[in-house]
Design a protein around this motif. Structure first.
Motif, PDB file in Angstrom:
ATOM      1  N   ARG A  93     -19.949 -32.126 -18.437  1.00 27.08           N
ATOM      2  CA  ARG A  93     -19.046 -32.881 -17.559  1.00 27.08           C
ATOM      3  C   ARG A  93     -19.471 -34.350 -17.521  1.00 27.08           C
ATOM      4  O   ARG A  93     -20.663 -34.657 -17.428  1.00 27.08           O
ATOM      5  CB  ARG A  93     -19.041 -32.308 -16.151  1.00 27.08           C
ATOM      6  CG  ARG A  93     -18.362 -30.961 -16.030  1.00 27.08           C
ATOM      7  CD  ARG A  93     -17.972 -30.703 -14.565  1.00 27.08           C
ATOM      8  NE  ARG A  93     -19.113 -30.829 -13.682  1.00 27.08           N
ATOM      9  CZ  ARG A  93     -19.803 -29.799 -13.203  1.00 27.08           C
ATOM     10  NH1 ARG A  93     -19.480 -28.565 -13.563  1.00 27.08           N
ATOM     11  NH2 ARG A  93     -20.826 -29.998 -12.385  1.00 27.08           N
ATOM     12  N   ALA A  94     -18.512 -35.227 -17.540  1.00 20.63           N
ATOM     13  CA  ALA A  94     -18.805 -36.665 -17.507  1.00 20.63           C
ATOM     14  C   ALA A  94     -19.565 -37.044 -16.246  1.00 20.63           C
ATOM     15  O   ALA A  94     -20.535 -37.817 -16.292  1.00 20.63           O
ATOM     16  CB  ALA A  94     -17.509 -37.472 -17.615  1.00 20.63           C
ATOM     17  N   ASP A  95     -19.135 -36.511 -15.114  1.00 23.73           N
ATOM     18  CA  ASP A  95     -19.779 -36.930 -13.865  1.00 23.73           C
ATOM     19  C   ASP A  95     -21.211 -36.430 -13.747  1.00 23.73           C
ATOM     20  O   ASP A  95     -21.998 -36.976 -12.962  1.00 23.73           O
ATOM     21  CB  ASP A  95     -18.953 -36.504 -12.656  1.00 23.73           C
ATOM     22  CG  ASP A  95     -18.740 -35.000 -12.548  1.00 23.73           C
ATOM     23  OD1 ASP A  95     -19.357 -34.233 -13.321  1.00 23.73           O
ATOM     24  OD2 ASP A  95     -17.946 -34.578 -11.683  1.00 23.73           O
ATOM     25  N   TYR A 128     -20.791 -40.696 -15.767  1.00 27.18           N
ATOM     26  CA  TYR A 128     -19.656 -41.345 -16.425  1.00 27.18           C
ATOM     27  C   TYR A 128     -18.364 -40.776 -15.852  1.00 27.18           C
ATOM     28  O   TYR A 128     -18.373 -39.761 -15.147  1.00 27.18           O
ATOM     29  CB  TYR A 128     -19.714 -41.144 -17.942  1.00 27.18           C
ATOM     30  CG  TYR A 128     -20.857 -41.906 -18.602  1.00 27.18           C
ATOM     31  CD1 TYR A 128     -20.848 -43.294 -18.636  1.00 27.18           C
ATOM     32  CD2 TYR A 128     -21.943 -41.238 -19.154  1.00 27.18           C
ATOM     33  CE1 TYR A 128     -21.894 -44.005 -19.222  1.00 27.18           C
ATOM     34  CE2 TYR A 128     -22.998 -41.935 -19.744  1.00 27.18           C
ATOM     35  CZ  TYR A 128     -22.961 -43.317 -19.765  1.00 27.18           C
ATOM     36  OH  TYR A 128     -23.999 -44.015 -20.326  1.00 27.18           O
ATOM     37  N   ASN A 129     -17.238 -41.430 -16.176  1.00 26.96           N
ATOM     38  CA  ASN A 129     -15.954 -40.947 -15.651  1.00 26.96           C
ATOM     39  C   ASN A 129     -15.007 -40.462 -16.735  1.00 26.96           C
ATOM     40  O   ASN A 129     -13.910 -39.998 -16.428  1.00 26.96           O
ATOM     41  CB  ASN A 129     -15.281 -42.019 -14.783  1.00 26.96           C
ATOM     42  CG  ASN A 129     -15.022 -43.317 -15.539  1.00 26.96           C
ATOM     43  OD1 ASN A 129     -14.836 -43.306 -16.756  1.00 26.96           O
ATOM     44  ND2 ASN A 129     -15.008 -44.435 -14.827  1.00 26.96           N
ATOM     45  N   GLY A 130     -15.381 -40.588 -18.004  1.00 29.37           N
ATOM     46  CA  GLY A 130     -14.552 -40.080 -19.093  1.00 29.37           C
ATOM     47  C   GLY A 130     -13.586 -41.086 -19.666  1.00 29.37           C
ATOM     48  O   GLY A 130     -12.876 -40.781 -20.631  1.00 29.37           O
ATOM     49  N   PHE A 170     -18.425 -35.310 -23.627  1.00 27.17           N
ATOM     50  CA  PHE A 170     -18.295 -35.168 -22.180  1.00 27.17           C
ATOM     51  C   PHE A 170     -16.825 -35.238 -21.781  1.00 27.17           C
ATOM     52  O   PHE A 170     -16.024 -35.943 -22.393  1.00 27.17           O
ATOM     53  CB  PHE A 170     -19.156 -36.168 -21.420  1.00 27.17           C
ATOM     54  CG  PHE A 170     -18.986 -37.625 -21.758  1.00 27.17           C
ATOM     55  CD1 PHE A 170     -18.212 -38.455 -20.972  1.00 27.17           C
ATOM     56  CD2 PHE A 170     -19.648 -38.183 -22.856  1.00 27.17           C
ATOM     57  CE1 PHE A 170     -18.080 -39.811 -21.247  1.00 27.17           C
ATOM     58  CE2 PHE A 170     -19.532 -39.537 -23.148  1.00 27.17           C
ATOM     59  CZ  PHE A 170     -18.743 -40.353 -22.341  1.00 27.17           C
ATOM     60  N   ALA A 195     -13.618 -34.906 -18.584  1.00 27.25           N
ATOM     61  CA  ALA A 195     -13.255 -35.232 -17.209  1.00 27.25           C
ATOM     62  C   ALA A 195     -11.763 -34.982 -17.022  1.00 27.25           C
ATOM     63  O   ALA A 195     -10.989 -34.981 -17.987  1.00 27.25           O
ATOM     64  CB  ALA A 195     -13.592 -36.692 -16.899  1.00 27.25           C
ATOM     65  N   ARG A 238     -14.774 -37.689 -24.521  1.00 28.54           N
ATOM     66  CA  ARG A 238     -15.501 -38.676 -25.302  1.00 28.54           C
ATOM     67  C   ARG A 238     -16.568 -37.919 -26.085  1.00 28.54           C
ATOM     68  O   ARG A 238     -17.271 -37.076 -25.526  1.00 28.54           O
ATOM     69  CB  ARG A 238     -16.157 -39.738 -24.408  1.00 28.54           C
ATOM     70  CG  ARG A 238     -15.152 -40.521 -23.539  1.00 28.54           C
ATOM     71  CD  ARG A 238     -14.208 -41.320 -24.417  1.00 28.54           C
ATOM     72  NE  ARG A 238     -13.385 -42.266 -23.692  1.00 28.54           N
ATOM     73  CZ  ARG A 238     -12.131 -42.031 -23.323  1.00 28.54           C
ATOM     74  NH1 ARG A 238     -11.575 -40.849 -23.580  1.00 28.54           N
ATOM     75  NH2 ARG A 238     -11.414 -42.957 -22.708  1.00 28.54           N
TER      76      ARG A 238
END
Length: 396
Positions: free
Chosen positions: A225-227, A231-233, A281, A283, A306
Motif C-alpha cells: 500500500r502506498a500509505d 506515499y499517496n500513489g 505500491f 492506492a 506506481r
C-alpha cells in the motif's frame, strides 16, 4: 598493438509499448552467441553499451533506463502450435550482467511484427489485409503469448490512431493476450500466490512490518500500500528517483519479497536479479497531473499504481506488471483489489505516472487456489531503425 575490427550483425531497433530494444533473429547472431552463456551476454552488453559508469549508454544502443536497455532474440519455434520463440534479455546499465529471469510485456507487442517482417511466420498465415495472429512462445518463462497484428497491403500496419499513454505518437493497435500467465520461472505450473496467501506480512529492516500481496502473474510482483510507506500513489518519477533513501527502501522491500516468494535463497542474490520481482505500491483513485501534463481524473480510473523496474520508478508501466495488476485486481482480498474498491472485476483501469491503462484478466477459484486463464491488453509497436549493429569483434 593490433585491435580487432568491428563486425556487423543484422538487427532491428523497435519500440514495443512504452519500451524499446534491439531485436535479433537467432540465426543472425555470431555462432558463439547463438547459445546461452557468457559470449551471448557479453555481446548484448556491448550492443547496449553496458556497463556504463556514466549511466548514459553513449557508446551503445541503450537508453540508460530500464525501458530502453533491452534485447530480444527471436527464432522459429521449438514448440508445437507456435510460430516463434521469444527470448528477452534485460541488460543492466551499470553492471556487467544480463537478466534472463523474466519477460518484457511491452516488447511482447513488437515480437509479432518483427517475426512477420523477418520471415519467421509462415506465409500462408499472413493475410494481405486484416489481422495476423502470431503465437509466441515466451522462452524465459515458458508461456504462450498471442499477438494480433494488423496487416495492410501485405505488410505490417504500423501507423494508426491508437494512443498509448507513455508513448508520444499514435500508432496501430496490437492486442496482446498472455495465456495462463501464472507460473514458476521454469515454466512449470506454479502457484499464482507462492506463499499461499493473498496478503502476507513482510518484516523489512529499516522499514518495518508491511502487508504485501505477492503474485506470480505476468511477472513476479510485490504489491504494497502506498500509505504504508508514506506515499499517496500519485507520485511521478522525480519524487522517487531523486530520493536515494526511497530507492534503497524499495530495494529492501523487493529483496525481502523475493526471498519470501522463493525466487532467491539469500538476500544477497537479489543484487544480481534486478529484473524480478517487481515492487509496486497501490492506492485508491485520486486525481493527478500525469508527466505529460495530462489531467487524470479520479473518476476515470479504478486504482493508482506506481511500479519500480531495475531500481527506478517506471515512467509508465511495465507490460508484465500490468498483467500482474489486472490479475490481482480481479481477485477479491488482494491489496490491489482492495485499493480498487473490493469488487470482483474482469477489467481494471489504473493510473500510472504517464496516464492510464486498461487491462483485463479472467481469474477463477478452482481446486482450492486462484487461477487465471489469460490477461489481455492493447499496445502498439513500430520499427525505429533496421540494418546492422556494429561491435568490436573481440567483445564476446
Amino acid at each position: 598493438m593490433t585491435h580487432a575490427a568491428q563486425i556487423k550483425i543484422a538487427a532491428t531497433y523497435m519500440r514495443g509499448g512504452t519500451s524499446k530494444g534491439v531485436f535479433f533473429r537467432l540465426q543472425d547472431l555470431p555462432e558463439a552467441a547463438q547459445q546461452p552463456g557468457s559470449a551471448r551476454d557479453n555481446l548484448l552488453l556491448r550492443v547496449i553499451g553496458s556497463p556504463d559508469p556514466y549511466a548514459k549508454h553513449t557508446d551503445g544502443m541503450g537508453g540508460a533506463t530500464s525501458s530502453t536497455s533491452k534485447t530480444v532474440i527471436v527464432s522459429p519455434s521449438t514448440q508445437a502450435d507456435h510460430d516463434v520463440d521469444y527470448l528477452f534479455g534485460q541488460v543492466s546499465i551499470d553492471r556487467p550482467f544480463v537478466d534472463w529471469s523474466g519477460n518484457c510485456g511491452n516488447l511482447s507487442a513488437a515480437v509479432g511484427p518483427f517475426a512477420i517482417a523477418n520471415g519467421l511466420v509462415a506465409a500462408d498465415k499472413i493475410p494481405h489485409d486484416g489481422v495476423c495472429e502470431v503465437r509466441i512462445w515466451q522462452a524465459n518463462i515458458g508461456k504462450t503469448i498471442i499477438a494480433r497484428v494488423p496487416m495492410r497491403d501485405g505488410e505490417v500496419q504500423e501507423t494508426g490512431d491508437f494512443e498509448l499513454d507513455g508513448v508520444t505518437f499514435p500508432a496501430a493497435e496490437i492486442t496482446v493476450e498472455f495465456l495462463d500467465p501464472a507460473a514458476d520461472e521454469e515454466g512449470a505450473e506454479g502457484s499464482m500466490f507462492p506463499t499461499g496467501n493473498l496478503i502476507d506480512e513482510l518484516e523489512v529492516p529499516g522499514v518495518g512490518r508491511l502487508q504485501a500481496t505477492m503474485i506470480n502473474a505476468g511477472i513476479p510482483t510485490v504489491f504494497i500500500r502506498a500509505d504504508a510507506v508514506n506515499y499517496n500513489g500519485t507520485e511521478l518519477q522525480e519524487a522517487i528517483n531523486s530520493d536515494p533513501d526511497a530507492l534503497l527502501m524499495f530495494e529492501r522491500i523487493r529483496a525481502h519479497g523475493a526471498l519470501k516468494m522463493g525466487l532467491i535463497t539469500h538476500l544477497d542474490e537479489a543484487e544480481s536479479r534486478q529484473h524480478t520481482p517487481k515492487v509496486a505500491f497501490v492506492a485508491p483513485p485520486q486525481s493527478y497531473l500525469a508527466s505529460s501534463g495530462k489531467q487524470v481524473e479520479a473518476s476515470s480510473i479504478d486504482v493508482l499504481v506506481r511500479a519500480l523496474s531495475m531500481g527506478k520508478l517506471h515512467h509508465a508501466m511495465m507490460g508484465t506488471a500490468a498483467v500482474a495488476i489486472g490479475t490481482a485486481a480481479a481477485i477479491p482480498g488482494t491489496l490491489v483489489n482492495q485499493a480498487a474498491g473490493g469488487e470482483a472485476r474482469k477489467f481494471v483501469t489504473f493510473g500510472h505516472p504517464s496516464g492510464t491503462l486498461k487491462v483485463g484478466a479472467e481469474a477463477r477459484f478452482d481446486n482450492e487456489q486462484w487461477q487465471v486463464s489469460k490477461a489481455i491488453m492493447s499496445r502498439s509497436a513500430r520499427v525505429l531503425m533496421e540494418g546492422f549493429v556494429r561491435v568490436p569483434g573481440d567483445c564476446f
